[in-house]
Design an enzyme around this catalytic site. Sequence first.
Site, PDB file in Angstrom:
ATOM      1  N   ASP A  68       0.899  -1.127  -0.060  1.00  0.00           N
ATOM      2  CA  ASP A  68       0.137  -0.100  -0.086  1.00  0.00           C
ATOM      3  C   ASP A  68       1.020   1.391  -0.114  1.00  0.00           C
ATOM      4  O   ASP A  68       1.578   1.308   0.876  1.00  0.00           O
ATOM      5  CB  ASP A  68      -0.848  -0.202   1.307  1.00  0.00           C
ATOM      6  CG  ASP A  68      -1.876   1.156   1.355  1.00  0.00           C
ATOM      7  OD1 ASP A  68      -2.510   1.264   0.231  1.00  0.00           O
ATOM      8  OD2 ASP A  68      -1.856   1.660   2.235  1.00  0.00           O
ATOM      9  N   THR A 101      -3.135   5.591  -4.540  1.00  0.00           N
ATOM     10  CA  THR A 101      -1.932   6.560  -3.737  1.00  0.00           C
ATOM     11  C   THR A 101      -0.607   6.297  -4.464  1.00  0.00           C
ATOM     12  O   THR A 101       0.298   7.177  -4.684  1.00  0.00           O
ATOM     13  CB  THR A 101      -1.642   6.258  -2.276  1.00  0.00           C
ATOM     14  OG1 THR A 101      -1.568   4.622  -2.141  1.00  0.00           O
ATOM     15  CG2 THR A 101      -2.971   6.577  -1.345  1.00  0.00           C
ATOM     16  N   THR A 102      -0.239   5.050  -4.824  1.00  0.00           N
ATOM     17  CA  THR A 102       0.795   4.896  -5.715  1.00  0.00           C
ATOM     18  C   THR A 102       0.782   5.657  -6.809  1.00  0.00           C
ATOM     19  O   THR A 102       1.861   6.069  -7.467  1.00  0.00           O
ATOM     20  CB  THR A 102       0.990   3.188  -5.660  1.00  0.00           C
ATOM     21  OG1 THR A 102       0.803   2.603  -4.619  1.00  0.00           O
ATOM     22  CG2 THR A 102       2.478   2.912  -6.439  1.00  0.00           C
ATOM     23  N   ASP A 394      -9.162  -0.080   1.821  1.00  0.00           N
ATOM     24  CA  ASP A 394      -9.218   0.705   0.511  1.00  0.00           C
ATOM     25  C   ASP A 394     -10.350   0.125  -0.169  1.00  0.00           C
ATOM     26  O   ASP A 394     -10.968   1.158  -0.902  1.00  0.00           O
ATOM     27  CB  ASP A 394      -7.921   0.362  -0.221  1.00  0.00           C
ATOM     28  CG  ASP A 394      -6.627   1.026   0.315  1.00  0.00           C
ATOM     29  OD1 ASP A 394      -6.942   1.723   1.417  1.00  0.00           O
ATOM     30  OD2 ASP A 394      -5.546   0.838  -0.227  1.00  0.00           O
TER      31      ASP A 394
HETATM   32  P1  ADP Z   1      -2.472   2.252  -6.250  1.00  0.00           P
HETATM   33  O1  ADP Z   1      -1.930   2.623  -5.009  1.00  0.00           O
HETATM   34  O2  ADP Z   1      -2.350   3.487  -7.176  1.00  0.00           O
HETATM   35  O3  ADP Z   1      -4.230   1.913  -6.114  1.00  0.00           O
HETATM   36  P2  ADP Z   1      -2.079  -0.253  -7.101  1.00  0.00           P
HETATM   37  O4  ADP Z   1      -1.072  -1.124  -6.529  1.00  0.00           O
HETATM   38  O5  ADP Z   1      -3.494  -0.754  -6.369  1.00  0.00           O
HETATM   39  O6  ADP Z   1      -1.794   1.163  -6.765  1.00  0.00           O
HETATM   40  O7  ADP Z   1      -2.220  -0.484  -8.545  1.00  0.00           O
HETATM   41  C1  ADP Z   1      -3.236   0.384  -9.362  1.00  0.00           C
HETATM   42  C2  ADP Z   1      -3.180   0.040 -10.784  1.00  0.00           C
HETATM   43  O8  ADP Z   1      -3.434  -1.335 -11.045  1.00  0.00           O
HETATM   44  C3  ADP Z   1      -4.133   0.608 -11.606  1.00  0.00           C
HETATM   45  O9  ADP Z   1      -3.777   1.300 -12.578  1.00  0.00           O
HETATM   46  C4  ADP Z   1      -5.264  -0.430 -11.932  1.00  0.00           C
HETATM   47  O10 ADP Z   1      -5.974  -0.229 -13.013  1.00  0.00           O
HETATM   48  C5  ADP Z   1      -4.355  -1.711 -12.183  1.00  0.00           C
HETATM   49  N1  ADP Z   1      -4.808  -2.907 -12.168  1.00  0.00           N
HETATM   50  C6  ADP Z   1      -5.501  -3.530 -11.268  1.00  0.00           C
HETATM   51  N2  ADP Z   1      -5.937  -4.888 -11.472  1.00  0.00           N
HETATM   52  C7  ADP Z   1      -5.361  -5.123 -12.684  1.00  0.00           C
HETATM   53  C8  ADP Z   1      -5.384  -6.164 -13.629  1.00  0.00           C
HETATM   54  N3  ADP Z   1      -6.304  -7.441 -13.176  1.00  0.00           N
HETATM   55  N4  ADP Z   1      -5.069  -5.845 -14.814  1.00  0.00           N
HETATM   56  C9  ADP Z   1      -4.385  -5.083 -14.955  1.00  0.00           C
HETATM   57  N5  ADP Z   1      -4.208  -3.798 -14.348  1.00  0.00           N
HETATM   58  C10 ADP Z   1      -4.642  -3.755 -13.135  1.00  0.00           C
END
Ligand code: ADP
Length: 559
Positions: A68, A101-102, A394
Amino acid sequence: MTMSQQRMQGQPMIVLGEDSQRMKDEDAQGHNISAARAVAEAVESTLGPKGMDKMLVSSMGDVTVTNDGVTILQEMDIDNPTASMIVEVAETQEDEAGDGTTTAVAIAGELLKNAEELLEQDIHPTAIIKGYDQASEEARAQIHDLATSVDPDDEELLGSVAETSMTGKGAELNKELLAGLIVDAVKAVTVEADDGAYIADLEYVNIETQTGRSAGESELLEGAVVDKDPTNPEMPSEVTDAEVLLTDEPIEVDETDVDAELQLDSPDQLQSFLDSEEEQLREKVDAIAEAGADVVFCQKGIDDMAQHYLAKKGILAVRRVKKSDIRFLREVTGGSVASNLDEVDPDALGTADISRDAEDELFYVEGAGNHGVTLLLRGSTEHVVDELERGVGDALDVVATTVSDGRVLAGGGAVEVELASRLREFADGVEGREQLAVEAFADSLELVPRVLAENSGLDSIDTLVDLRAAHADGDEHAGLDVFTGDVADTYESGVVEPAHAKEQALSSATEAANLVLKIDDIIAAGDLSTEGEEDEGGPGGGMGGMGGMGGMGGMGGAM
Ligand code: ADP
Ligand code: MG
């Protein structure tokens, strides 16, 4: 020599103390940009479902394993002022959207990286700032255009939003079960406002955690859960249709009386002192019983003697209940928190059915008001449960935001690539050097699909080329499916994100980047460069470690 003579001779007037340091223009910008980018780079490897976790070891030796963004940055012990500004981006994002957040931090870093190239071409920071602002505003307008509206009853879509948020987190293994619980929890607290809008109020959702069983045994319960025992074995442990008293006062002898110095001249006096203490406790218990309470949840302690009296009256009393639980119990039972136990107002009591889970040693409190639900998360160990709680927290925020905001976007980089392409078109109409900044903004958005690809072991350039081609063909939802490595319609495959979170991520990333770009002068009261903590390869040169990012340096091996 007088001051004016000194000035006339061209010598600078010195207004800073001896230990202070100053950095100007390119030095200041370079320094700030590398500090901000160092933060962004530290979290990039966690982005997306295939992102890695980080192990954070605090100075006290506490270990957190997480994926996270905001948790990582908060635990990192960053003491560089510019880097802290970037951490604030993550915190704002967490407060406003609960997720993303990332993404927000990584985009802020990329905006600064691309700004640095423009600065090197002698483009003034003001033009970059203006161009970034224009681009950000346009991007938000385009997000609105791209978004699909959500029916708050569409459980399948809301489930996909929850699953997308949990993918790659500790919650992933049981994401179907958990997504279902999350959607049900949000639905239970969603109300339709007069103007037809939906509001999901998470005040009424409580997350409770328990170790010892598997995450697959997590459940959603009506009402509250109190993870405590009765204070006395003689007390009932189940009460239906109970009148419930909540209090933040101890059921003990008033402190002032205990502290007062006691002068005893005879054994009789001691006896009468003890009698008066007993009397006081008895009066409190009587007041509780007279008000009609069958159950007492007390935030503070309960004296042994008082426990005994309560048990004799058949009252179930639970002590040292968490403050947050007391507050939640107030919603669940419809009562209020009593602070005066000498006179208990019967109107302060709430109503609930109390039952006992003997195996898990929990009370279930199901309120008459039917207000509030509890997500009981289970996991084998403390670390597992903690990361599960972060992921589920989240996802809860994200689903609630989706219900309230009513718009979703295709994820997996789809929205970023589409926005980049639309912004490049928009840039054609932008006059002056700002045009280059708008283009740089568009490039910065493509960081998301590139990093998603990199973190999945794919070639980021190939991926980006394929994605751009699909979007050029009019496929607005073309994103990266990180599990197959192919370009796919991510909206169809259920990789969906709330539009509000994306808008927030773009605006806070832009604000932070512009804030850093506006600085052309750093005046530090202490020493700017910290010896031996130089930022390797940072364009800011040897001063990249201003103030030091001790926490990060120290953890290098663990990342
Ligand atoms: P954040 O802290 O920004 O939410 P995450 O590590 O949760 O970071 O990653 C979010 C990103 O991962 C988003 O751009 C989302 O669209 C992408 N994402 C989530 N699940 C998938 C998936 N199954 N395939 C491709 N991208 C994905
Ligand atoms: Mg996320």
